[in-house]
Motif scaffolding. Sequence first.
Motif, PDB file in Angstrom:
ATOM      1  N   ALA A  97       0.818  -1.209   0.000  1.00  0.00           N
ATOM      2  CA  ALA A  97       0.000   0.000   0.000  1.00  0.00           C
ATOM      3  C   ALA A  97       0.857   1.267   0.000  1.00  0.00           C
ATOM      4  CB  ALA A  97      -0.930  -0.006   1.214  1.00  0.00           C
ATOM      5  N   SER A  98       2.080   1.154   0.499  1.00  0.00           N
ATOM      6  CA  SER A  98       2.977   2.314   0.548  1.00  0.00           C
ATOM      7  C   SER A  98       3.588   2.650  -0.796  1.00  0.00           C
ATOM      8  CB  SER A  98       4.091   2.081   1.573  1.00  0.00           C
ATOM      9  OG  SER A  98       4.769   0.866   1.304  1.00  0.00           O
ATOM     10  N   GLY A  99       3.306   1.849  -1.838  1.00  0.00           N
ATOM     11  CA  GLY A  99       3.781   2.146  -3.168  1.00  0.00           C
ATOM     12  C   GLY A  99       5.105   1.472  -3.499  1.00  0.00           C
ATOM     13  N   PRO A 100       5.722   1.848  -4.632  1.00  0.00           N
ATOM     14  CA  PRO A 100       6.981   1.223  -5.044  1.00  0.00           C
ATOM     15  C   PRO A 100       8.124   1.620  -4.122  1.00  0.00           C
ATOM     16  CG  PRO A 100       6.465   3.071  -6.462  1.00  0.00           C
ATOM     17  CD  PRO A 100       5.268   2.879  -5.578  1.00  0.00           C
ATOM     18  N   PRO A 101       9.219   0.868  -4.152  1.00  0.00           N
ATOM     19  CA  PRO A 101      10.365   1.216  -3.286  1.00  0.00           C
ATOM     20  C   PRO A 101      10.906   2.610  -3.550  1.00  0.00           C
ATOM     21  CG  PRO A 101      10.605  -1.008  -4.150  1.00  0.00           C
ATOM     22  CD  PRO A 101       9.435  -0.402  -4.871  1.00  0.00           C
ATOM     23  N   ASP A 102      10.990   2.996  -4.812  1.00  0.00           N
ATOM     24  CA  ASP A 102      11.455   4.340  -5.158  1.00  0.00           C
ATOM     25  C   ASP A 102      10.253   5.277  -5.156  1.00  0.00           C
ATOM     26  OD1 ASP A 102      12.557   6.645  -6.151  1.00  0.00           O
ATOM     27  OD2 ASP A 102      13.502   5.704  -7.897  1.00  0.00           O
ATOM     28  N   ALA A 114       9.494  -2.500  -9.109  1.00  0.00           N
ATOM     29  CA  ALA A 114       8.247  -1.822  -9.459  1.00  0.00           C
ATOM     30  C   ALA A 114       7.663  -2.395 -10.741  1.00  0.00           C
ATOM     31  CB  ALA A 114       8.497  -0.320  -9.606  1.00  0.00           C
ATOM     32  N   ARG A 115       8.525  -2.765 -11.695  1.00  0.00           N
ATOM     33  CA  ARG A 115       8.037  -3.391 -12.924  1.00  0.00           C
ATOM     34  C   ARG A 115       7.381  -4.720 -12.629  1.00  0.00           C
ATOM     35  NH1 ARG A 115      11.944  -2.859 -18.150  1.00  0.00           N
ATOM     36  NH2 ARG A 115      12.328  -0.602 -18.111  1.00  0.00           N
ATOM     37  N   ALA A 116       7.988  -5.487 -11.737  1.00  0.00           N
ATOM     38  CA  ALA A 116       7.422  -6.787 -11.397  1.00  0.00           C
ATOM     39  C   ALA A 116       6.028  -6.638 -10.800  1.00  0.00           C
ATOM     40  CB  ALA A 116       8.338  -7.521 -10.420  1.00  0.00           C
ATOM     41  N   TYR A 117       5.794  -5.575 -10.072  1.00  0.00           N
ATOM     42  CA  TYR A 117       4.473  -5.338  -9.488  1.00  0.00           C
ATOM     43  C   TYR A 117       3.438  -4.961 -10.542  1.00  0.00           C
ATOM     44  CZ  TYR A 117       6.415  -5.318  -4.734  1.00  0.00           C
ATOM     45  OH  TYR A 117       7.010  -5.666  -3.544  1.00  0.00           O
ATOM     46  N   THR A 118       3.845  -4.221 -11.558  1.00  0.00           N
ATOM     47  CA  THR A 118       2.886  -3.637 -12.497  1.00  0.00           C
ATOM     48  C   THR A 118       2.868  -4.301 -13.866  1.00  0.00           C
ATOM     49  OG1 THR A 118       4.522  -1.973 -13.175  1.00  0.00           O
ATOM     50  CG2 THR A 118       3.067  -1.394 -11.349  1.00  0.00           C
ATOM     51  N   ALA A 119       3.988  -4.876 -14.309  1.00  0.00           N
ATOM     52  CA  ALA A 119       4.062  -5.472 -15.652  1.00  0.00           C
ATOM     53  C   ALA A 119       5.110  -6.578 -15.643  1.00  0.00           C
ATOM     54  CB  ALA A 119       4.394  -4.419 -16.704  1.00  0.00           C
ATOM     55  N   VAL A 120       4.764  -7.705 -15.064  1.00  0.00           N
ATOM     56  CA  VAL A 120       5.754  -8.763 -14.860  1.00  0.00           C
ATOM     57  C   VAL A 120       6.013  -9.572 -16.124  1.00  0.00           C
ATOM     58  CG1 VAL A 120       4.137 -10.583 -14.135  1.00  0.00           C
ATOM     59  CG2 VAL A 120       6.474 -10.547 -13.220  1.00  0.00           C
ATOM     60  N   LEU A 121       5.070  -9.617 -17.052  1.00  0.00           N
ATOM     61  CA  LEU A 121       5.224 -10.495 -18.221  1.00  0.00           C
ATOM     62  C   LEU A 121       6.458 -10.170 -19.057  1.00  0.00           C
ATOM     63  CD1 LEU A 121       1.553 -11.080 -19.415  1.00  0.00           C
ATOM     64  CD2 LEU A 121       3.048 -12.607 -18.113  1.00  0.00           C
ATOM     65  N   PRO A 122       6.767  -8.883 -19.348  1.00  0.00           N
ATOM     66  CA  PRO A 122       8.002  -8.621 -20.090  1.00  0.00           C
ATOM     67  C   PRO A 122       9.251  -9.082 -19.346  1.00  0.00           C
ATOM     68  CG  PRO A 122       6.551  -6.715 -20.171  1.00  0.00           C
ATOM     69  CD  PRO A 122       5.963  -7.647 -19.187  1.00  0.00           C
ATOM     70  N   LEU A 123       9.248  -8.946 -18.024  1.00  0.00           N
ATOM     71  CA  LEU A 123      10.396  -9.421 -17.249  1.00  0.00           C
ATOM     72  C   LEU A 123      10.536 -10.935 -17.354  1.00  0.00           C
ATOM     73  CD1 LEU A 123      10.125  -7.310 -13.967  1.00  0.00           C
ATOM     74  CD2 LEU A 123      11.838  -7.075 -15.769  1.00  0.00           C
ATOM     75  N   LEU A 124       9.424 -11.656 -17.228  1.00  0.00           N
ATOM     76  CA  LEU A 124       9.478 -13.113 -17.319  1.00  0.00           C
ATOM     77  C   LEU A 124       9.895 -13.556 -18.716  1.00  0.00           C
ATOM     78  CD1 LEU A 124       6.252 -14.098 -15.335  1.00  0.00           C
ATOM     79  CD2 LEU A 124       8.626 -14.218 -14.549  1.00  0.00           C
ATOM     80  N   ALA A 125       9.428 -12.845 -19.740  1.00  0.00           N
ATOM     81  CA  ALA A 125       9.820 -13.186 -21.109  1.00  0.00           C
ATOM     82  C   ALA A 125      11.324 -13.000 -21.297  1.00  0.00           C
ATOM     83  CB  ALA A 125       9.040 -12.329 -22.105  1.00  0.00           C
ATOM     84  N   TYR A 136      19.396  -3.871 -19.397  1.00  0.00           N
ATOM     85  CA  TYR A 136      18.509  -2.823 -18.920  1.00  0.00           C
ATOM     86  C   TYR A 136      19.265  -1.905 -17.963  1.00  0.00           C
ATOM     87  CZ  TYR A 136      17.791  -5.754 -14.744  1.00  0.00           C
ATOM     88  OH  TYR A 136      17.962  -6.513 -13.614  1.00  0.00           O
ATOM     89  N   THR A 137      18.849  -0.643 -17.946  1.00  0.00           N
ATOM     90  CA  THR A 137      19.553   0.359 -17.148  1.00  0.00           C
ATOM     91  C   THR A 137      18.785   0.735 -15.897  1.00  0.00           C
ATOM     92  OG1 THR A 137      18.548   2.127 -18.467  1.00  0.00           O
ATOM     93  CG2 THR A 137      20.699   1.326 -19.179  1.00  0.00           C
ATOM     94  N   ASP A 138      17.635   0.139 -15.670  1.00  0.00           N
ATOM     95  CA  ASP A 138      16.862   0.462 -14.475  1.00  0.00           C
ATOM     96  C   ASP A 138      17.585  -0.031 -13.230  1.00  0.00           C
ATOM     97  OD1 ASP A 138      14.988   1.549 -16.076  1.00  0.00           O
ATOM     98  OD2 ASP A 138      13.534  -0.073 -15.886  1.00  0.00           O
ATOM     99  N   SER A 139      17.361   0.652 -12.135  1.00  0.00           N
ATOM    100  CA  SER A 139      17.893   0.193 -10.857  1.00  0.00           C
ATOM    101  C   SER A 139      17.104  -1.027 -10.389  1.00  0.00           C
ATOM    102  CB  SER A 139      17.781   1.305  -9.813  1.00  0.00           C
ATOM    103  OG  SER A 139      16.409   1.552  -9.511  1.00  0.00           O
ATOM    104  N   THR A 140      17.618  -1.714  -9.375  1.00  0.00           N
ATOM    105  CA  THR A 140      16.928  -2.898  -8.861  1.00  0.00           C
ATOM    106  C   THR A 140      15.551  -2.530  -8.328  1.00  0.00           C
ATOM    107  OG1 THR A 140      19.074  -3.845  -8.276  1.00  0.00           O
ATOM    108  CG2 THR A 140      17.130  -4.852  -7.287  1.00  0.00           C
ATOM    109  N   ASP A 141      15.426  -1.388  -7.651  1.00  0.00           N
ATOM    110  CA  ASP A 141      14.117  -0.970  -7.136  1.00  0.00           C
ATOM    111  C   ASP A 141      13.140  -0.691  -8.273  1.00  0.00           C
ATOM    112  OD1 ASP A 141      14.864  -1.258  -4.536  1.00  0.00           O
ATOM    113  OD2 ASP A 141      15.261   0.872  -4.173  1.00  0.00           O
ATOM    114  N   GLU A 142      13.632  -0.160  -9.375  1.00  0.00           N
ATOM    115  CA  GLU A 142      12.754   0.081 -10.522  1.00  0.00           C
ATOM    116  C   GLU A 142      12.308  -1.226 -11.156  1.00  0.00           C
ATOM    117  OE1 GLU A 142      14.270   4.430 -12.143  1.00  0.00           O
ATOM    118  OE2 GLU A 142      15.462   2.652 -12.590  1.00  0.00           O
ATOM    119  N   VAL A 143      13.180  -2.232 -11.159  1.00  0.00           N
ATOM    120  CA  VAL A 143      12.785  -3.545 -11.671  1.00  0.00           C
ATOM    121  C   VAL A 143      11.727  -4.160 -10.761  1.00  0.00           C
ATOM    122  CG1 VAL A 143      13.585  -5.868 -12.232  1.00  0.00           C
ATOM    123  CG2 VAL A 143      15.007  -3.896 -12.793  1.00  0.00           C
TER     124      VAL A 143
END
Length: 234
Positions: A55-60, A183-194, A174-181
């Motif tokens: 509920a507190s949102g993404p890490p960043d 956040a991606r897993a929370y909102t759009a995990v399919l591209p990461l899994l692919a 990818y150039t995203d930080s670990t915390d940004e990744v």
Amino acid sequence: MSDQEAPVTAPTPDPALRPVRGAARWAVAALALAALAWAARAVWHLRLAMAGQPASGPPDQGGGWHRPLTALEDSYHLVSSVGGAVTVLCALVFLAWLDRVRDNARALSGAEPRYGSLWLYLGWILPVVNLWIPRGVVADVHRSVFPDRRLPAVVNWWWALWLAGLAGGVGLMYTDSTDEVIARAYTAVLPLLAADAVIVAAAVTAALMIRTLTTAQQRRLDETAPTGRPGIVP
């Protein structure tokens, strides 16, 4: 002996061949570890997606402020760090194998490689040329020794999967930080899994390629040894 006789010069020794089986085993083992590391990342991506964003949102949180990580997010940081270290180790061991089979190809064929030694390393990191030079270096190893044989299909499969792993900004580069990744897993995990699946497949295919090229070159080395051609040295 007449003073006018030409001096006798010793023949230039043929270049020595280097054993490749040990380097190939290490490279295959490193690729297996890399595949396991990226499979673990996929598991953690899935776990994050199933847990859902707190509920507190993404890490960043933006503005340079990061909220405290959950236990799952903290464990993902560890998995990501270990995976990065294993990937670097895998790259070094792979290049050590490639350097050996490349030297042997040069000794067996008597011809200089199409790409110089510098490209063995720079070819992977320079933009644009990294889209074809590493494959060219590997293909040259095979073609310089077996010019009449077709390039094994596994080389092309490996390279296609490698390029797919680089594409899309969610794979190897990818150039995203670990915390940004996270956040991606929370909102759009399919591209990461692919991306994870493609990189694991690339590692497995690379291992098959190493076995294929090493076996072919070792057979040529075994044929060469009894003929008095260049010997094999450690």
